[in-house]
Each structure stands twice: as structure tokens, then as C-alpha cells.
Design a protein around this motif. Structure first.
Motif, mmCIF file in Angstrom:
data_model
loop_
_atom_site.group_PDB
_atom_site.id
_atom_site.type_symbol
_atom_site.label_atom_id
_atom_site.label_comp_id
_atom_site.label_asym_id
_atom_site.label_seq_id
_atom_site.Cartn_x
_atom_site.Cartn_y
_atom_site.Cartn_z
ATOM 1 N N ASP A 81 -70.183 43.812 14.931
ATOM 2 C CA ASP A 81 -69.714 42.751 15.833
ATOM 3 C C ASP A 81 -68.276 42.337 15.562
ATOM 4 N N LYS A 82 -67.742 42.670 14.396
ATOM 5 C CA LYS A 82 -66.393 42.239 14.038
ATOM 6 C C LYS A 82 -65.313 43.245 14.437
ATOM 7 N N THR A 83 -65.703 44.429 14.877
ATOM 8 C CA THR A 83 -64.759 45.530 14.959
ATOM 9 C C THR A 83 -63.760 45.418 16.108
ATOM 10 N N SER A 84 -62.575 45.974 15.863
ATOM 11 C CA SER A 84 -61.598 46.175 16.936
ATOM 12 C C SER A 84 -61.425 47.669 17.204
ATOM 13 N N TRP A 85 -62.415 48.471 16.787
ATOM 14 C CA TRP A 85 -62.362 49.920 16.985
ATOM 15 C C TRP A 85 -62.212 50.240 18.476
ATOM 16 N N GLY A 86 -61.185 51.018 18.800
ATOM 17 C CA GLY A 86 -60.955 51.390 20.189
ATOM 18 C C GLY A 86 -60.214 50.348 20.998
ATOM 19 N N GLU A 87 -59.839 49.244 20.371
ATOM 20 C CA GLU A 87 -59.122 48.169 21.054
ATOM 21 C C GLU A 87 -57.616 48.281 20.810
ATOM 22 N N PRO A 88 -56.812 47.529 21.568
ATOM 23 C CA PRO A 88 -55.370 47.484 21.273
ATOM 24 C C PRO A 88 -55.130 47.044 19.833
ATOM 25 N N TRP A 89 -54.059 47.526 19.246
ATOM 26 C CA TRP A 89 -53.747 47.210 17.857
ATOM 27 C C TRP A 89 -53.644 45.707 17.653
ATOM 28 N N HIS A 90 -54.261 45.249 16.571
ATOM 29 C CA HIS A 90 -54.213 43.829 16.217
ATOM 30 C C HIS A 90 -53.457 43.678 14.903
ATOM 31 N N SER A 91 -52.372 42.936 14.913
ATOM 32 C CA SER A 91 -51.577 42.707 13.698
ATOM 33 C C SER A 91 -52.214 41.584 12.898
ATOM 34 N N ARG A 92 -52.621 41.911 11.676
ATOM 35 C CA ARG A 92 -53.276 40.921 10.837
ATOM 36 C C ARG A 92 -52.256 40.019 10.162
ATOM 37 N N LEU A 94 -59.542 39.728 21.511
ATOM 38 C CA LEU A 94 -59.883 41.056 22.012
ATOM 39 C C LEU A 94 -60.357 40.991 23.458
ATOM 40 N N PRO A 95 -59.921 41.927 24.289
ATOM 41 C CA PRO A 95 -60.290 41.887 25.712
ATOM 42 C C PRO A 95 -61.707 42.365 26.003
ATOM 43 N N THR A 96 -62.335 43.069 25.059
ATOM 44 C CA THR A 96 -63.628 43.691 25.313
ATOM 45 C C THR A 96 -64.756 42.847 24.720
ATOM 46 N N PRO A 97 -65.845 42.631 25.450
ATOM 47 C CA PRO A 97 -66.963 41.835 24.925
ATOM 48 C C PRO A 97 -67.528 42.443 23.651
ATOM 49 N N VAL A 98 -68.115 41.589 22.821
ATOM 50 C CA VAL A 98 -68.591 42.009 21.509
ATOM 51 C C VAL A 98 -69.639 43.103 21.620
ATOM 52 N N GLY A 99 -70.511 43.027 22.598
ATOM 53 C CA GLY A 99 -71.554 44.038 22.713
ATOM 54 C C GLY A 99 -71.006 45.417 23.008
ATOM 55 N N GLU A 100 -69.989 45.471 23.842
ATOM 56 C CA GLU A 100 -69.377 46.759 24.176
ATOM 57 C C GLU A 100 -68.650 47.335 22.965
ATOM 58 N N ARG A 101 -67.967 46.475 22.211
ATOM 59 C CA ARG A 101 -67.262 46.951 21.013
ATOM 60 C C ARG A 101 -68.251 47.436 19.962
ATOM 61 N N ALA A 102 -69.331 46.681 19.772
ATOM 62 C CA ALA A 102 -70.334 47.081 18.778
ATOM 63 C C ALA A 102 -70.976 48.406 19.154
ATOM 64 N N LEU A 103 -71.332 48.570 20.418
ATOM 65 C CA LEU A 103 -71.954 49.817 20.858
ATOM 66 C C LEU A 103 -70.998 50.990 20.675
ATOM 67 N N ARG A 104 -69.741 50.799 21.008
ATOM 68 C CA ARG A 104 -68.741 51.867 20.854
ATOM 69 C C ARG A 104 -68.670 52.322 19.402
ATOM 70 N N LEU A 105 -68.641 51.358 18.469
ATOM 71 C CA LEU A 105 -68.548 51.713 17.053
ATOM 72 C C LEU A 105 -69.822 52.390 16.572
ATOM 73 N N MET A 106 -70.963 51.886 16.988
ATOM 74 C CA MET A 106 -72.233 52.451 16.547
ATOM 75 C C MET A 106 -72.428 53.866 17.094
ATOM 76 N N GLU A 159 -79.054 44.732 21.333
ATOM 77 C CA GLU A 159 -79.080 45.514 22.559
ATOM 78 C C GLU A 159 -78.449 46.885 22.340
ATOM 79 N N ALA A 160 -77.363 46.945 21.577
ATOM 80 C CA ALA A 160 -76.756 48.242 21.252
ATOM 81 C C ALA A 160 -77.741 49.116 20.482
ATOM 82 N N ALA A 161 -78.453 48.512 19.546
ATOM 83 C CA ALA A 161 -79.446 49.256 18.774
ATOM 84 C C ALA A 161 -80.553 49.777 19.677
ATOM 85 N N ARG A 162 -80.965 48.969 20.645
ATOM 86 C CA ARG A 162 -82.001 49.413 21.586
ATOM 87 C C ARG A 162 -81.518 50.624 22.388
#
Length: 401
Positions: A64-75, A95-107, A138-141
């Protein structure tokens, strides 16, 4: 009478399990068998002489924390958990993408790299409610049959210091969506005033009431961390939760050696408390072989993947085995293989899964890749050409099919 449907066997031809001689692997009903059953319908997959290795288990990841596949985030600079937690909220809102979509992408990415199971932590806090739990569930399902997911309701912001979190954890525990309740540094981060022990009281009570496991983050070092470990072990034994409690990171154990390490290991083994490590550095990785020799279950995990805490991470457990070997400056074949076994067998044991050892009766969970032998695969981290789950090809060339 209606004739019975013939069984289907998948014959993976020309593969080299663990770098041994070329042979075939036969999968029937998700399990490896010695030979194709008589009368079975055979589906053939040519392995092309590739190395066959078991798929891996990610024992600690935060989808749920990931920015994988998202625009670069400067920490921004951060010191201490409280500042990192504030960064989590900032990143989630940016981040522009909802958490569920980001989590599913990473998983999906993790599964395509050969992860067959994971223990996923999703933040539960007033800042998020149960959005992380619900969307990761939902991503796990959606990935059922590709990757098994244990889900932890994780109070990243603390239990005592974040009012309303206990109620959210109770809601998550009763939802049927989670397998574990989490916790974080009860003394070093979450204790306020005379609240010592209040977090552990709450999370152990929820786990006991709802028949769930516990997975507690513990970053505290030295005696402060060891004191919490002893408390967790005592509570685990008192409630009969042996085998259902684990501690993530356990940096206090990473700092031990000799008799003190052995005594701590024996305490944890007797209580049935497992550990997870994420190979951050030589000072934080757990002495997993010595712990395992003394009966402690130890798994390896990704932790955060390109989150607000760090720009690093890729959810590739073969690369994480590489990181473990690199952090410990390992050179010998047997040591490199031990890091792979930590990612394969250690995580499986922690999650209560059967070992995927490519023997008859083993789950038909394996990956095919170019390489001469297992130690070379750990060092080279080659592309996963084929990933097989329960005898079915689920990924090719690093992408789910």
C-alpha cells in the motif's frame, strides 16, 4: 455412465533442477509427481535446458505504500519513525494513482519475478481508515492462484499515540480480510506517559479474540528491544499463540552474538515466535542460520518498495537474496545457497507453506532461468523466463500471462 474426465499432466521437459542433469518435471493437480499418470492428457512445455529453482516467499512487504510505476517522488530528509510516517501520508496524497491500483501493480510484478506467497502489511490509521486493508485484500483476491497473500492490519502511526487506531484495528480484525494484527515499537515509538504495555495489551487481545496471528515491527535496539521481545514471547506462551506470532526486523537480535544470541534464540524458539529480516545492512540483517539452527523460524522480505522511506526496492526476492549475501559479504557457494534458502524455505516455514523443493510431492511452484547453478543465479539475478504456480505457467519473461 458418463465417462470420467481424464486427468491433465503438464510435462516440463529439458529442465535442470538446482543446476543438476537435464530431466523432466511432471505436474498433476498442482503437485510434482514421479511420472505422467496412465491415460492423462499431457501438455508439454519445453524448458530449453534452463535452470529450475523453487519460487520464493516474501515474508514482509508493504504494497500500500509503494510508488512503483508512478512518477518519480523526491524524498525529503527524515529522522525517526514519526517523520517517516508523516512522509507516508504526504506521498499517499501526492500520488495520482489510487492505492489499490498501485498495490496490485506491485504484487503482479512480484509474482512475475517468482514470488509465490507474501505477507503484506497495510497501514491502519486515522489518516487512511481501512482503505489499505480493503484494497490490498481486493488485489490479493484478484491474484488468487498466482500468489498467496497473508494480510496484516499494521498500525504504522502507533496504537497509543494515534487515537482511533485501536478501534480501526478491531474493525479490521473482525472484517475477515486480514490474517494478522500488527504492532510497532511499543516502547521506543508508541509509549506515551504511563502507557507502557498498552499497545501489546491491545493487539494481543485482538489476535486472541479473532483467532488471528500477530506480526510486530520492532526497530528498537539493545536492551529496549530485547525487553519487548521477552514480553512478546511471554504473552505468546500465556495465550497459546505459539507459531502464530512473529517479529519483523528485530534489530536488537541483529546486534547479538555468542551466548546472548543463543539464549535469545532459545527463548524465541520455545515460545514459537518467528522473525523476519529485510537485509538492509550488515548491522541490521539477522544471523538467520544460527537462529534457524536453534529452532527459530526466519523469513526474508522486501519491506517498503519505493516508498517515502526509501527510493530503493523492487519486490524481487531473488535480488533480495543477493542483497542478503552482499550485506554479509558472503563468497562461498554454500553461503550463497543459504541466502536463497532463506527466501525460499525460511519464508515458507514462517507462513506455514509446504517447502517447494522440486521433489516428488512438492508443490509445482518453480521458475526457469538461465544460469549454471544456484549460487550463480543468486549473484547474477537473471530474468525469470518462466514462472510456474501449481503446475500452471503464470508468467513469462518477467510479465504475468
Amino acid at each position: 455412465m458418463t465417462p470420467s474426465t481424464p486427468r491433465t499432466a503438464t510435462l516440463f521437459q529439458n529442465v535442470r533442477p538446482f543446476g543438476g542433469p537435464v530431466r523432466d518435471l511432471v505436474a498433476v493437480d498442482g503437485v510434482l509427481v514421479a511420472e505422467v499418470p496412465e491415460g492423462a492428457v499431457v501438455e508439454r512445455v519445453d524448458g530449453g535446458g534452463r535452470l529450475a529453482l523453487p519460487t520464493l516467499v516474501d515474508a514482509h512487504i508493504h504494497p500500500d505504500k509503494t510508488s512503483w510505476g508512478e512518477p518519480w517522488h523526491s524524498r525529503r530528509p527524515a529522522e525517526g519513525i514519526a517523520e517517516y510516517v508523516a512522509g507516508d501520508v504526504e506521498l499517499a496524497r501526492a500520488l495520482p494513482t489510487p492505492v489499490g491500483e498501485r498495490a496490485l501493480r506491485l504484487m503482479c510484478h512480484a509474482a512475475a519475478q517468482g514470488t509465490r506467497a507474501m505477507r503484506a502489511h497495510a497501514d491502519v490509521a486515522p489518516a487512511y481508515g481501512l482503505a489499505g486493508v480493503e484494497t490490498v485484500a481486493e488485489a490479493a483476491r484478484r491474484l488468487a492462484g498466482v500468489v498467496d497473500v497473508e494480510l496484516v492490519a499494521f498500525p504504522q502511526h502507533g496504537v497509543v499515540r494515534a487515537p482511533g487506531t485501536v478501534e480501526l484495528l478491531a474493525e479490521a480484525a473482525a472484517s475477515g480480510l486480514v490474517t494478522h494484527v500488527g504492532g510497532i515499537d511499543p516502547t521506543g515509538f508508541d509509549a506515551l506517559g504511563d502507557a507502557d504495555g498498552e499497545q501489546l495489551d491491545a493487539v494481543f487481545a485482538l489476535a486472541d479474540e479473532h483467532g488471528l496471528g500477530l506480526d510486530i515491527h520492532l526497530h528498537d535496539r539493545g536492551e529496549q528491544g530485547l525487553s519487548v521481545l521477552r514480553d512478546i514471547a511471554a504473552r505468546t506462551g500465556a495465550l497459546g499463540l505459539q507459531g502464530r506470532v512473529s517479529v519483523a526486523h528485530a534489530f536488537a537480535v541483529a546486534g547479538l552474538a555468542g551466548r546472548e544470541l543463543d539464549e535469545t534464540a532459545e527463548l524465541l524458539a520455545a515460545a514459537g515466535v518467528g522473525l523476519t529480516t529485510v537485509a538492509l545492512s550488515v548491522t541490521t540483517i539477522l544471523p538467520f542460520r544460527r537462529l534457524a539452527e536453534r529452532g527459530v523460524r526466519v523469513g526474508l522480505g522486501s519491506d517498503g518498495v519505493r516508498d517515502s522511506w526509501s527510493p530503493f526496492g523492487n519486490a524481487d526476492m531473488l535480488h533480495r537474496a543477493w542483497l542478503a549475501a552482499w550485506a554479509l559479504d558472503l563468497r562461498l557457494d554454500e553461503d550463497l545457497e543459504a541466502c536463497f534458502r532463506l527466501a525460499a524455505d525460511g519464508g515458507a516455514e514462517l507462513l506455514g507453506l509446504p517447502k517447494a523443493d522440486l521433489e516428488t510431492g512438492s508443490p509445482a511452484d518453480f521458475m526457469l532461468l538461465h544460469g549454471e547453478c544456484l549460487p550463480q543465479a543468486v549473484v547474477d539475478v537473471p530474468r525469470r523466463d518462466l514462472v510456474v504456480r501449481a503446475g500452471r505457467v503464470v508468467a513469462r519473461d518477467g510479465l504475468l500471462v
